[in-house]
Design an enzyme around this catalytic site. Structure first.
Site, short mmCIF file in Angstrom:
data_model
loop_
_atom_site.label_atom_id
_atom_site.label_comp_id
_atom_site.label_asym_id
_atom_site.label_seq_id
_atom_site.Cartn_x
_atom_site.Cartn_y
_atom_site.Cartn_z
N CYS A 189 -7.63 3.13 -1.75
CA CYS A 189 -7.24 1.99 -2.56
C CYS A 189 -7.79 2.16 -3.96
O CYS A 189 -8.87 2.71 -4.16
CB CYS A 189 -7.74 0.69 -1.95
SG CYS A 189 -6.96 -0.74 -2.72
N THR A 190 -7.03 1.70 -4.90
CA THR A 190 -7.44 1.65 -6.28
C THR A 190 -6.88 0.36 -6.84
O THR A 190 -5.95 -0.23 -6.24
CB THR A 190 -6.94 2.89 -7.05
OG1 THR A 190 -7.32 2.78 -8.41
CG2 THR A 190 -5.44 3.05 -6.97
#
Length: 148
Positions: free
Chosen positions: A85-86
């Site tokens: 995730c970013t």
């Protein structure tokens, strides 16, 4: 929105990048992509090839895709189960103007410059911050073992 997705896939096929290859996971599913990314030079991931799965929601581009590393990687921003995730892939950080190409670019950028301040693996992030040499050694070993 599958027209947009078909167009994006065609762009990849017509102008392949040197450091990654994208294709459909199966011919009949436009919403599941497999990407092979070459580890960035001058990183512990160099000389490795990392397989990633991108699951595109049916309401794309209004919702972000889900990204998962299929290749094990020793990285503060990748969970042990491959979850990734970013900020870009959150509902707040996503914009319909973004494309799959930009998602892949972001993955590559984080491979070059891990973000230890927003980790999914706190222990790896701590090691990255306090003993980068040990982190790089382990990351290189994992690359050799899992990404060849």
């Amino acid at each position: 929105m599958s027209k947009r997705l078909q167009k994006e896939l065609k762009e990849f096929m017509d102008a392949p990048q040197g450091w990654f290859k994208a294709e459909l996971a199966s011919d009949d599913n436009l919403f599941l992509w497999r990407v092979a990314i070459d580890g960035p030079e001058k990183t512990p991931f160099e000389k490795g090839t990392f397989k990633i799965e991108i699951e595109v929601p049916t309401d794309y581009p209004f919702k972000p895709p889900k990204v998962k590393f299929l290749t094990k990687i020793y990285h503060p921003n990748v969970k042990s189960d491959g979850g990734f995730c970013t900020d870009m892939l959150t509902t707040e950080g996503w914009s319909p103007q973004l494309k799959i190409q930009q998602v892949i670019d972001e993955i590559y950028r984080l491979m070059k410059e891990p973000n230890a301040d927003n980790p999914l693996e706190p222990e790896i992030a701590q090691q990255f911050k306090t003993d980068k040499t040990a982190w790089a050694k382990t990351a290189k070993e994992w690359t050799k073992k899992h990404a060849k």
